[in-house]
Design a protein around this motif. Structure first.
Motif, PDB file in Angstrom:
ATOM      1  N   ASP A 142       0.808  -1.219   0.000  1.00 13.25           N
ATOM      2  CA  ASP A 142       0.000   0.000   0.000  1.00 13.25           C
ATOM      3  C   ASP A 142       0.842   1.271   0.000  1.00 13.25           C
ATOM      4  O   ASP A 142       0.326   2.354  -0.236  1.00 13.25           O
ATOM      5  N   SER A 143       2.106   1.155   0.276  1.00 11.46           N
ATOM      6  CA  SER A 143       3.001   2.313   0.367  1.00 11.46           C
ATOM      7  C   SER A 143       3.673   2.581  -0.991  1.00 11.46           C
ATOM      8  O   SER A 143       4.035   1.639  -1.697  1.00 11.46           O
ATOM      9  N   PRO A 144       3.866   3.852  -1.332  1.00  6.92           N
ATOM     10  CA  PRO A 144       4.567   4.164  -2.578  1.00  6.92           C
ATOM     11  C   PRO A 144       6.080   3.964  -2.482  1.00  6.92           C
ATOM     12  O   PRO A 144       6.787   4.084  -3.479  1.00  6.92           O
ATOM     13  N   ASP A 145       6.565   3.658  -1.279  1.00  5.60           N
ATOM     14  CA  ASP A 145       8.010   3.519  -1.092  1.00  5.60           C
ATOM     15  C   ASP A 145       8.617   2.543  -2.078  1.00  5.60           C
ATOM     16  O   ASP A 145       7.962   1.612  -2.560  1.00  5.60           O
ATOM     17  N   ILE A 146       9.890   2.747  -2.319  1.00  2.69           N
ATOM     18  CA  ILE A 146      10.653   1.816  -3.135  1.00  2.69           C
ATOM     19  C   ILE A 146      10.909   0.593  -2.273  1.00  2.69           C
ATOM     20  O   ILE A 146      11.299   0.709  -1.110  1.00  2.69           O
ATOM     21  N   LYS A 147      10.668  -0.582  -2.835  1.00  2.00           N
ATOM     22  CA  LYS A 147      10.732  -1.817  -2.054  1.00  2.00           C
ATOM     23  C   LYS A 147      12.100  -2.480  -2.095  1.00  2.00           C
ATOM     24  O   LYS A 147      12.455  -3.245  -1.217  1.00  2.00           O
ATOM     25  N   TRP A 148      12.872  -2.221  -3.190  1.00  2.00           N
ATOM     26  CA  TRP A 148      14.150  -2.900  -3.340  1.00  2.00           C
ATOM     27  C   TRP A 148      14.984  -2.159  -4.376  1.00  2.00           C
ATOM     28  O   TRP A 148      14.488  -1.285  -5.068  1.00  2.00           O
ATOM     29  N   ASN A 149      16.237  -2.543  -4.476  1.00  2.00           N
ATOM     30  CA  ASN A 149      17.110  -1.956  -5.493  1.00  2.00           C
ATOM     31  C   ASN A 149      16.663  -2.368  -6.896  1.00  2.00           C
ATOM     32  O   ASN A 149      16.016  -3.384  -7.074  1.00  2.00           O
ATOM     33  N   PHE A 150      17.052  -1.566  -7.854  1.00  2.00           N
ATOM     34  CA  PHE A 150      16.733  -1.739  -9.275  1.00  2.00           C
ATOM     35  C   PHE A 150      15.265  -1.456  -9.584  1.00  2.00           C
ATOM     36  O   PHE A 150      14.719  -1.988 -10.531  1.00  2.00           O
ATOM     37  N   THR A 151      14.671  -0.553  -8.790  1.00  5.20           N
ATOM     38  CA  THR A 151      13.379   0.018  -9.155  1.00  5.20           C
ATOM     39  C   THR A 151      13.678   1.109 -10.172  1.00  5.20           C
ATOM     40  O   THR A 151      14.625   1.869 -10.007  1.00  5.20           O
ATOM     41  N   LYS A 152      12.865   1.157 -11.226  1.00  2.00           N
ATOM     42  CA  LYS A 152      13.148   2.053 -12.347  1.00  2.00           C
ATOM     43  C   LYS A 152      11.966   2.975 -12.609  1.00  2.00           C
ATOM     44  O   LYS A 152      10.827   2.529 -12.645  1.00  2.00           O
ATOM     45  N   PHE A 153      12.270   4.257 -12.820  1.00  2.00           N
ATOM     46  CA  PHE A 153      11.262   5.254 -13.169  1.00  2.00           C
ATOM     47  C   PHE A 153      11.580   5.762 -14.562  1.00  2.00           C
ATOM     48  O   PHE A 153      12.721   6.147 -14.848  1.00  2.00           O
ATOM     49  N   LEU A 154      10.572   5.794 -15.424  1.00  2.00           N
ATOM     50  CA  LEU A 154      10.743   6.229 -16.808  1.00  2.00           C
ATOM     51  C   LEU A 154      10.070   7.580 -16.992  1.00  2.00           C
ATOM     52  O   LEU A 154       8.921   7.761 -16.577  1.00  2.00           O
ATOM     53  N   THR A 155      10.810   8.522 -17.610  1.00  2.00           N
ATOM     54  CA  THR A 155      10.224   9.829 -17.913  1.00  2.00           C
ATOM     55  C   THR A 155      10.172  10.021 -19.422  1.00  2.00           C
ATOM     56  O   THR A 155      10.994   9.479 -20.159  1.00  2.00           O
ATOM     57  N   ASN A 156       9.204  10.821 -19.845  1.00  2.00           N
ATOM     58  CA  ASN A 156       9.141  11.174 -21.258  1.00  2.00           C
ATOM     59  C   ASN A 156      10.071  12.362 -21.522  1.00  2.00           C
ATOM     60  O   ASN A 156      10.756  12.846 -20.606  1.00  2.00           O
ATOM     61  N   ILE A 171      12.915  -6.854 -18.714  1.00  2.00           N
ATOM     62  CA  ILE A 171      13.548  -5.751 -19.448  1.00  2.00           C
ATOM     63  C   ILE A 171      12.859  -5.524 -20.793  1.00  2.00           C
ATOM     64  O   ILE A 171      12.751  -4.394 -21.259  1.00  2.00           O
ATOM     65  N   ALA A 172      12.348  -6.574 -21.408  1.00  2.00           N
ATOM     66  CA  ALA A 172      11.659  -6.422 -22.692  1.00  2.00           C
ATOM     67  C   ALA A 172      10.448  -5.493 -22.570  1.00  2.00           C
ATOM     68  O   ALA A 172      10.167  -4.712 -23.484  1.00  2.00           O
ATOM     69  N   ASN A 173       9.750  -5.543 -21.441  1.00  2.00           N
ATOM     70  CA  ASN A 173       8.610  -4.656 -21.219  1.00  2.00           C
ATOM     71  C   ASN A 173       9.065  -3.200 -21.102  1.00  2.00           C
ATOM     72  O   ASN A 173       8.398  -2.287 -21.589  1.00  2.00           O
ATOM     73  N   ILE A 174      10.200  -3.013 -20.440  1.00  2.00           N
ATOM     74  CA  ILE A 174      10.748  -1.650 -20.287  1.00  2.00           C
ATOM     75  C   ILE A 174      11.192  -1.139 -21.658  1.00  2.00           C
ATOM     76  O   ILE A 174      10.912   0.011 -22.023  1.00  2.00           O
ATOM     77  N   ALA A 175      11.848  -1.982 -22.432  1.00  2.00           N
ATOM     78  CA  ALA A 175      12.303  -1.584 -23.779  1.00  2.00           C
ATOM     79  C   ALA A 175      11.112  -1.182 -24.648  1.00  2.00           C
ATOM     80  O   ALA A 175      11.188  -0.184 -25.378  1.00  2.00           O
ATOM     81  N   ALA A 176      10.031  -1.899 -24.555  1.00  2.00           N
ATOM     82  CA  ALA A 176       8.838  -1.579 -25.365  1.00  2.00           C
ATOM     83  C   ALA A 176       8.305  -0.191 -24.998  1.00  2.00           C
ATOM     84  O   ALA A 176       7.931   0.591 -25.878  1.00  2.00           O
ATOM     85  N   LYS A 177       8.299   0.116 -23.712  1.00  2.00           N
ATOM     86  CA  LYS A 177       7.807   1.434 -23.284  1.00  2.00           C
ATOM     87  C   LYS A 177       8.774   2.543 -23.723  1.00  2.00           C
ATOM     88  O   LYS A 177       8.335   3.623 -24.119  1.00  2.00           O
ATOM     89  N   ILE A 178      10.075   2.272 -23.674  1.00  2.00           N
ATOM     90  CA  ILE A 178      11.063   3.261 -24.134  1.00  2.00           C
ATOM     91  C   ILE A 178      10.834   3.568 -25.602  1.00  2.00           C
ATOM     92  O   ILE A 178      10.825   4.730 -26.020  1.00  2.00           O
ATOM     93  N   GLU A 179      10.617   2.508 -26.398  1.00  2.00           N
ATOM     94  CA  GLU A 179      10.397   2.688 -27.836  1.00  2.00           C
ATOM     95  C   GLU A 179       9.177   3.550 -28.119  1.00  2.00           C
ATOM     96  O   GLU A 179       9.185   4.358 -29.053  1.00  2.00           O
ATOM     97  N   GLU A 180       8.135   3.415 -27.298  1.00  2.00           N
ATOM     98  CA  GLU A 180       6.935   4.240 -27.468  1.00  2.00           C
ATOM     99  C   GLU A 180       7.240   5.729 -27.278  1.00  2.00           C
ATOM    100  O   GLU A 180       6.610   6.579 -27.889  1.00  2.00           O
ATOM    101  N   LEU A 181       8.206   6.020 -26.403  1.00  2.00           N
ATOM    102  CA  LEU A 181       8.501   7.411 -26.036  1.00  2.00           C
ATOM    103  C   LEU A 181       9.539   8.078 -26.930  1.00  2.00           C
ATOM    104  O   LEU A 181       9.623   9.309 -26.941  1.00  2.00           O
ATOM    105  N   LEU A 182      10.328   7.295 -27.620  1.00  2.00           N
ATOM    106  CA  LEU A 182      11.412   7.893 -28.431  1.00  2.00           C
ATOM    107  C   LEU A 182      10.909   8.466 -29.731  1.00  2.00           C
ATOM    108  O   LEU A 182       9.993   8.201 -30.317  1.00  2.00           O
TER     109      LEU A 182
END
Length: 182
Positions: A142-156, A171-182
């Motif tokens: 329920d907390s927005p806190d970061i739970k562990w290392n290697f939490t990633k935030f993506l900005t446009n 990582i493939a899911n992250i790459a797909a989102k990066i491609e949407e933003l580039l």
């Protein structure tokens, strides 16, 4: 609307860096550790960096020692380890705290923008993390806190936080989102 460009951080040598220097780039901001079960993600992050950097993508690496003291050593020793072990070329900054009253202002903002996104329950480490965190706090999800290392935030490219990826996210899911933003 607030953006990451409003913040300044310290590079690993202690010099102030205004994040507006990264305006018009897609950013992946990551809290990391060198002695964590997710540390091999440095290799996957470097591959993302190599693939997308020339298209306006940047990874900002912030070592964090808050989770089981998994980022020991100095900022320079952490940098050397990452370069020698994983060949990382993306910028690395001073070690930060991401949770609690002493959390870095950038990470307080990131968590306000995108709370805990949930684990990929198919990841092999999910049962271990969930059990360990649930025992410490049954309501940890329920907390927005970061739970562990290697939490990633993506900005446009406008500096707005558009996604949060927990360390179990493929990582493939992250790459797909990066491609949407580039």
């Amino acid at each position: 609307m607030r953006t990451v460009y409003e913040f300044s951080v310290k590079d690993r040598k202690g010099k102030d860096v205004a994040l507006k220097e990264y305006s018009d780039e897609v950013l992946l901001i990551v809290n990391t550790a060198t002695k964590c079960g997710f540390t091999p993600q440095y290799e996957e992050l470097e591959k993302l960096y190599e693939k997308y950097h020339s298209q306006g993508f940047e990874i900002l690496d912030f070592p964090c020692n808050q989770f089981g003291s998994q980022a020991p050593g100095t900022d320079e020793s952490i940098h050397s380890f990452c370069k020698l072990t994983y060949g990382t070329e993306f910028p690395r900054f001073k070690k930060v705290k991401v949770n609690g009253p002493d959390a870095d202002a950038l990470f307080k903002f990131l968590k306000e923008e995108k709370g805990f996104a949930g684990w990929d329950e198919s990841h092999p480490i999910y049962p271990i993390l969930d059990k360990m965190l649930s025992e410490a706090d049954p309501n940890y999800k329920d907390s927005p806190d970061i739970k562990w290392n290697f939490t990633k935030f993506l900005t446009n490219k406008r500096g707005q936080v558009v996604a949060r990826f927990e360390p179990t996210e493929p990582i493939a899911n992250i790459a797909a989102k990066i491609e949407e933003l580039l």
